[in-house]
Scaffold this active site. Structure first.
Site, PDB file in Angstrom:
ATOM      1  N   GLU A 115       2.822 -14.426   2.784  1.00 17.72           N
ATOM      2  CA  GLU A 115       2.695 -13.380   3.813  1.00 17.72           C
ATOM      3  C   GLU A 115       1.478 -12.532   3.495  1.00 17.72           C
ATOM      4  O   GLU A 115       1.134 -12.369   2.329  1.00 17.72           O
ATOM      5  CB  GLU A 115       3.919 -12.449   3.787  1.00 17.72           C
ATOM      6  CG  GLU A 115       5.229 -13.127   4.052  1.00 17.72           C
ATOM      7  CD  GLU A 115       6.415 -12.216   3.695  1.00 17.72           C
ATOM      8  OE1 GLU A 115       6.272 -10.974   3.725  1.00 17.72           O
ATOM      9  OE2 GLU A 115       7.469 -12.773   3.369  1.00 17.72           O
ATOM     10  N   LYS A 117      -0.514  -9.271   2.626  1.00 17.20           N
ATOM     11  CA  LYS A 117      -0.130  -8.034   1.950  1.00 17.20           C
ATOM     12  C   LYS A 117      -0.812  -6.886   2.686  1.00 17.20           C
ATOM     13  O   LYS A 117      -2.011  -6.644   2.521  1.00 17.20           O
ATOM     14  CB  LYS A 117      -0.554  -8.076   0.485  1.00 17.20           C
ATOM     15  CG  LYS A 117      -0.046  -6.879  -0.305  1.00 17.20           C
ATOM     16  CD  LYS A 117      -0.289  -7.069  -1.787  1.00 17.20           C
ATOM     17  CE  LYS A 117       0.289  -5.950  -2.621  1.00 17.20           C
ATOM     18  NZ  LYS A 117      -0.108  -4.611  -2.235  1.00 17.20           N
ATOM     19  N   ASP A 119      -1.914  -3.222   3.725  1.00 17.37           N
ATOM     20  CA  ASP A 119      -2.231  -2.058   2.905  1.00 17.37           C
ATOM     21  C   ASP A 119      -1.742  -0.805   3.624  1.00 17.37           C
ATOM     22  O   ASP A 119      -2.461  -0.178   4.385  1.00 17.37           O
ATOM     23  CB  ASP A 119      -3.736  -2.000   2.662  1.00 17.37           C
ATOM     24  CG  ASP A 119      -4.069  -1.134   1.478  1.00 17.37           C
ATOM     25  OD1 ASP A 119      -3.128  -0.699   0.774  1.00 17.37           O
ATOM     26  OD2 ASP A 119      -5.258  -0.876   1.254  1.00 17.37           O
ATOM     27  N   TYR A 226      11.671  -7.818   4.967  1.00 15.12           N
ATOM     28  CA  TYR A 226      12.835  -7.937   4.084  1.00 15.12           C
ATOM     29  C   TYR A 226      14.074  -7.398   4.796  1.00 15.12           C
ATOM     30  O   TYR A 226      13.989  -6.364   5.449  1.00 15.12           O
ATOM     31  CB  TYR A 226      12.553  -7.057   2.863  1.00 15.12           C
ATOM     32  CG  TYR A 226      13.178  -7.476   1.559  1.00 15.12           C
ATOM     33  CD1 TYR A 226      13.194  -8.794   1.169  1.00 15.12           C
ATOM     34  CD2 TYR A 226      13.719  -6.519   0.715  1.00 15.12           C
ATOM     35  CE1 TYR A 226      13.752  -9.147  -0.058  1.00 15.12           C
ATOM     36  CE2 TYR A 226      14.267  -6.866  -0.509  1.00 15.12           C
ATOM     37  CZ  TYR A 226      14.279  -8.192  -0.883  1.00 15.12           C
ATOM     38  OH  TYR A 226      14.817  -8.536  -2.074  1.00 15.12           O
ATOM     39  N   LYS A 313      -4.036 -10.736  -5.236  1.00 15.96           N
ATOM     40  CA  LYS A 313      -4.912  -9.662  -4.747  1.00 15.96           C
ATOM     41  C   LYS A 313      -6.304 -10.191  -4.449  1.00 15.96           C
ATOM     42  O   LYS A 313      -6.832 -11.001  -5.207  1.00 15.96           O
ATOM     43  CB  LYS A 313      -5.017  -8.561  -5.824  1.00 15.96           C
ATOM     44  CG  LYS A 313      -3.750  -7.774  -5.996  1.00 15.96           C
ATOM     45  CD  LYS A 313      -3.663  -6.711  -4.912  1.00 15.96           C
ATOM     46  CE  LYS A 313      -2.873  -5.531  -5.369  1.00 15.96           C
ATOM     47  NZ  LYS A 313      -3.490  -4.356  -5.694  1.00 15.96           N
ATOM     48  N   CYS A 405     -34.088  23.259  -0.635  1.00 19.14           N
ATOM     49  CA  CYS A 405     -33.141  22.667   0.312  1.00 19.14           C
ATOM     50  C   CYS A 405     -33.890  21.800   1.324  1.00 19.14           C
ATOM     51  O   CYS A 405     -34.851  22.260   1.933  1.00 19.14           O
ATOM     52  CB  CYS A 405     -32.364  23.776   1.025  1.00 19.14           C
ATOM     53  SG  CYS A 405     -31.377  23.147   2.393  1.00 19.14           S
ATOM     54  N   CYS A 408     -33.605  23.744   4.963  1.00 12.99           N
ATOM     55  CA  CYS A 408     -34.219  25.044   5.259  1.00 12.99           C
ATOM     56  C   CYS A 408     -35.313  25.409   4.274  1.00 12.99           C
ATOM     57  O   CYS A 408     -35.932  26.456   4.385  1.00 12.99           O
ATOM     58  CB  CYS A 408     -33.155  26.135   5.255  1.00 12.99           C
ATOM     59  SG  CYS A 408     -32.550  26.480   3.579  1.00 12.99           S
ATOM     60  N   CYS A 423     -27.660  24.858  -1.996  1.00 11.16           N
ATOM     61  CA  CYS A 423     -28.603  25.709  -1.286  1.00 11.16           C
ATOM     62  C   CYS A 423     -27.932  27.074  -1.180  1.00 11.16           C
ATOM     63  O   CYS A 423     -26.769  27.168  -0.770  1.00 11.16           O
ATOM     64  CB  CYS A 423     -28.854  25.142   0.107  1.00 11.16           C
ATOM     65  SG  CYS A 423     -29.672  26.307   1.200  1.00 11.16           S
ATOM     66  N   CYS A 428     -28.956  28.865   6.159  1.00 10.18           N
ATOM     67  CA  CYS A 428     -29.454  27.490   6.239  1.00 10.18           C
ATOM     68  C   CYS A 428     -28.761  26.774   7.408  1.00 10.18           C
ATOM     69  O   CYS A 428     -27.531  26.792   7.501  1.00 10.18           O
ATOM     70  CB  CYS A 428     -29.146  26.764   4.938  1.00 10.18           C
ATOM     71  SG  CYS A 428     -29.467  25.005   5.004  1.00 10.18           S
TER      72      CYS A 428
HETATM   73  S1  IVH Z   1       7.535  -7.665  -0.758  1.00  8.36           S
HETATM   74  C1  IVH Z   1      10.258  -7.056  -4.339  1.00  8.36           C
HETATM   75  N1  IVH Z   1       5.901  -8.252   1.220  1.00  8.36           N
HETATM   76  O1  IVH Z   1       3.037  -4.392  -1.600  1.00  8.36           O
HETATM   77  C2  IVH Z   1       9.480  -7.263  -3.066  1.00  8.36           C
HETATM   78  N2  IVH Z   1       5.449  -6.332  -0.083  1.00  8.36           N
HETATM   79  O2  IVH Z   1       2.756  -4.475  -4.579  1.00  8.36           O
HETATM   80  C3  IVH Z   1       8.520  -6.169  -2.834  1.00  8.36           C
HETATM   81  N3  IVH Z   1       3.474  -5.065   0.642  1.00  8.36           N
HETATM   82  O3  IVH Z   1       5.485  -2.046  -2.450  1.00  8.36           O
HETATM   83  C4  IVH Z   1       7.718  -6.155  -1.654  1.00  8.36           C
HETATM   84  N4  IVH Z   1       2.934  -6.371   2.323  1.00  8.36           N
HETATM   85  O4  IVH Z   1       4.332  -1.851  -0.175  1.00  8.36           O
HETATM   86  C5  IVH Z   1       6.179  -7.401   0.205  1.00  8.36           C
HETATM   87  N5  IVH Z   1       4.540  -8.876   3.007  1.00  8.36           N
HETATM   88  C6  IVH Z   1       4.826  -8.034   2.006  1.00  8.36           C
HETATM   89  C7  IVH Z   1       4.034  -6.890   1.738  1.00  8.36           C
HETATM   90  C8  IVH Z   1       4.382  -6.064   0.677  1.00  8.36           C
HETATM   91  C9  IVH Z   1       2.623  -5.268   1.649  1.00  8.36           C
HETATM   92  C10 IVH Z   1       3.391  -3.948  -0.325  1.00  8.36           C
HETATM   93  C11 IVH Z   1       4.658  -3.174  -0.490  1.00  8.36           C
HETATM   94  C12 IVH Z   1       5.001  -3.246  -1.954  1.00  8.36           C
HETATM   95  C13 IVH Z   1       3.684  -3.612  -2.561  1.00  8.36           C
HETATM   96  C14 IVH Z   1       3.917  -4.377  -3.844  1.00  8.36           C
END
Ligand code: IVH
Length: 671
Positions: A115, A117, A119, A226, A313, A405, A408, A423, A428
């Site tokens: 999946e 990740k 942010d 989840y 990552k 500056c 000015c 400055c 200014c």
């Molecule tokens: S699973 C135990 N799925 O990443 C399972 N986390 O570094 C924990 N996050 O705190 C999370 N996308 O904020 C999961 N598809 C995804 C995610 C995800 C972003 C974040 C989440 C978690 C952090 C973990």
């Protein structure tokens, strides 16, 4: 042993650094380093602690789930801890994870769900009898903050779900997409407010606002990953859980894949690394989970993270470019900030041509000269930064901070212990523009419509030479500005006029005295009761106001001692700004609302909510965010929400704006 004490010192150093950055990241939402740098430090600490187990301490950052929950919302325990994930920073590290999983599973073959990740900010949403009853932020993983009211405003989070399960919990990520983020920052700039550094901070800041209606305007998104029932996974596989969510009205990320091999996972990772710039929201990697819940249970978890999942990552988004020039910008406080002008370079789909260099010391630390090739990083931040010099240019030349500056030509100084040159010319134009934007900003004098485009023209055309000039602007002058119609000019003029109604604390904040923000302004107004008493107080007396120390007192005294500022104060007085503040003495009945506790909910027809609160406080009342038995009045406007029901339930008197105004005028008899 000397060697031992060296290791000990290093461990302490890493822990302190990690704690500092966790605080900046989790508590203040103001990270200063990239996640990759943080992760690197954490691994280093983890590595040393493993090699020297006697050094492991219960309070080490390696020994806990996450950061501390912060003050301001009610804290609630999670049904089951929200764990974090171990990271894989390289292909090899992911393959190691795969080998470990296969080793532990023996004969069984794992299947993985990959999946994206996202942010953002993780959140747990509790449903009872199919209805959303509570939303909790991750917090430290064990205890989070109750943000139910705010979460309810997220349109992609269903308020009710028709399902065979009555009670369940959905966990996922709260994010702000790029378009909403850009729009929010553009409007903040217009209002003279500071920009959010990145969508993650904007999402976190928006979810934790005390005012749900503002959260609603922020366009957050919730993407779940989840489902739990009674603290346990609700399905046999992760994929099934995602499908269930998708079919029950949740916004499940469509970009996911079921993978039978590590290679398939890696293929998914590289495909999305290349395409991440095309996504509507920011991602920082891929989360890989073992699909079968039975296998997940077999694999178990460490104290920190499950063994059945890993976060792959992505490298911080960096690129190399040439520094063609370095120029200097001047901010409101007069601080000179060097900015690198780069040969335009694309970093994950965004063209970058400038990067901040912060200050003179930073340039020295980088060893940077004009003509050098540098590594530039966009770690979700809007303003990219120069990470290091990659190659020195053949014709490199030194950069020197200007002796005057750049705007000015006034004198610049660098005080001992400070990193910035400033400055010191109060007139200014660069400082003036920033000062006006600050003066007019929301939460200060609240002059809607006084954005950057307007301020630039007012200053450049010489119509405004001091913030006091705002109060003598005419309709004709405003109408003469580019892109300003009669209607907006009239509105702006009205807004300038009504800003005179702001109470003294805001007027003090508006002056932009160094170190004096809204909290200090309020304490000063409460202690001294008038602008004149503050202006004439000695440094020693100023420190009688709560939280004012010698440094702040010195800055205030210096401000009021300068003749230009004295003139400014007199002109603001003449314009009719409020210089008096009704003193709140705790015991007297002369303070009509002393000890009365108010809660304001919904949209009031005329007053802005913060203005109503300021007026209540000016008369000795208190404004609280939650209704309880101690509440004396609930002031209800349109769309009041659950507070109204709660107040009725507790027999708290409910009044409307008109009744509040009578109260403020002393015409309404309270019980
Ligand atoms: S699973 C135990 N799925 O990443 C399972 N986390 O570094 C924990 N996050 O705190 C999370 N996308 O904020 C999961 N598809 C995804 C995610 C995800 C972003 C974040 C989440 C978690 C952090 C973990």
């Amino acid at each position: 042993m000397p060697e031992d004490s060296e290791v000990r010192r290093e461990v302490e150093h890493l822990r302190d650094e990690l704690r500092k950055h966790e605080y900046l990241y989790y508590v203040l939402d103001q990270p200063e380093i990239s996640d990759a740098d943080y992760d690197r430090m954490m691994r280093e600490l983890d590595r040393i602690e493993r090699a020297h187990p006697s050094l492991i301490a219960p309070d080490s950052p390696t020994q806990r789930v996450g950061g501390k929950a912060r003050e301001g919302f009610v804290k609630v325990a999670h049904a089951a801890p929200m764990m974090s994930l171990d990271n894989a920073l390289t292909t090899e590290e992911f393959l190691e994870f795969d080998r470990r999983v296969r080793g532990l599973l023996g004969e069984e073959q794992p299947r993985y769900v990959a999946e994206l990740k996202l942010d953002g900010l993780s959140m747990a949403a509790q449903y009872r009898a199919g209805h959303l009853v509570q939303a909790i932020t991750r917090g430290d993983g064990v205890i989070g903050e109750d943000v139910t009211e705010n979460a309810r405003t997220i349109r992609s989070l269903p308020l009710s779900v028709a399902s065979k399960f009555a009670d369940f919990e959905v966990r996922g990520e709260t994010v702000m997409n790029r378009a909403a983020f850009e729009a929010l920052n553009a409007s903040r700039e217009q209002q003279g407010l500071s920009r959010f550094a990145n969508p993650r901070n904007a999402a976190a800041g928006s979810l934790r606002l005390l005012e749900p209606s503002v959260t609603a305007s922020r366009r957050l998104d919730f993407l779940p990953y989840y489902v739990l029932r009674e603290g346990k996974p609700a399905f046999d596989t992760q994929w099934e859980a995602l499908e269930w969510l998708k079919h029950h009205g949740f916004k499940v990320n469509p970009n996911r894949r079921l993978c039978d091999s590590a290679d398939e996972v890696l293929d998914f990772c590289s495909k999305w690394e290349a395409k991440r710039g095309d996504l509507p929201y920011e991602i920082d990697g891929v989360v890989v989970k073992v699909d079968s819940i039975a296998q997940q249970e077999k694999l178990g978890a460490t104290a920190k993270a499950p063994r059945w999942a890993i976060a792959v990552k992505y490298a911080a988004r960096q690129a190399v470019s040439e520094v063609e020039n370095i120029t200097v910008q001047v901010g409101r406080t007069g601080a000179l900030t060097p900015v690198a002008h780069l040969k335009p370079v694309s970093i994950s789909g965004v063209t970058v041509s400038r990067a901040t260099l912060h200050n003179e010391d930073e340039i020295e630390r980088l060893g940077l000269k004009i003509g050098d090739f540098v590594v530039v990083e966009r770690s979700g931040d809007v303003i990219p930064k120069v990470v290091r010099v990659q190659t020195q240019g053949s014709y490199r030349r030194d950069f020197h901070m200007p002796a005057a500056c750049p705007v000015c030509n006034g004198k610049v100084v660098r005080e001992p212990g400070e990193s910035a040159w400033r400055c010191i010319n109060i007139n200014c134009p660069a400082r003036l523009k920033e000062s006006i934007l600050h003066f007019a900003s929301r939460g200060v004098m609240n002059i809607d419509g006084m954005g950057e485009a307007v301020v630039d023209q007012l200053v450049d055309r010489g119509l405004v030479k001091s913030v006091a000039d705002l109060y003598s602007l005419t309709l004709e002058q405003l109408e003469s500005l580019d892109r300003m119609g009669k209607k907006s000019a009239t509105n702006l003029l009205n807004n300038i006029e009504s800003s005179k109604q702001n109470q003294l604390p805001r007027v003090i904040t508006a002056l932009g005295i160094r170190f004096v923000g809204d909290r200090t302004s309020k304490l000063l107004a409460e202690e001294f009761g008038s602008m004149d008493r503050i202006a004439s107080s000695s440094e020693t007396d100023l420190q009688k106001a709560g939280e004012v120390g010698p440094k702040v007192a010195q800055s205030i005294a210096l401000f009021f001692s300068e003749s230009e500022n004295k003139k400014l104060i007199e002109r603001l007085r003449a314009a009719g700004l409020k210089f008096e503040y009704p003193r709140v003495s705790k015991s007297t009945s002369a303070v009509p609302l002393a000890g009365k506790v108010f809660v304001i909910t919904g949209t009031l027809p005329n007053l802005k909510r913060e203005d109503a609160a300021a007026q209540i406080e000016a008369l000795g009342g208190k404004v609280s965010s939650a209704v309880s038995r101690k509440t004396d009045y609930l002031v209800a406007g349109g769309d009041p929400g659950s507070k109204l029901e709660k107040a009725r339930g507790l027999n708290v008197p409910v009044i409307d704006e008109e009744q509040l105004i009578s109260l403020l005028k002393g015409e309404y008899n309270h019980k």
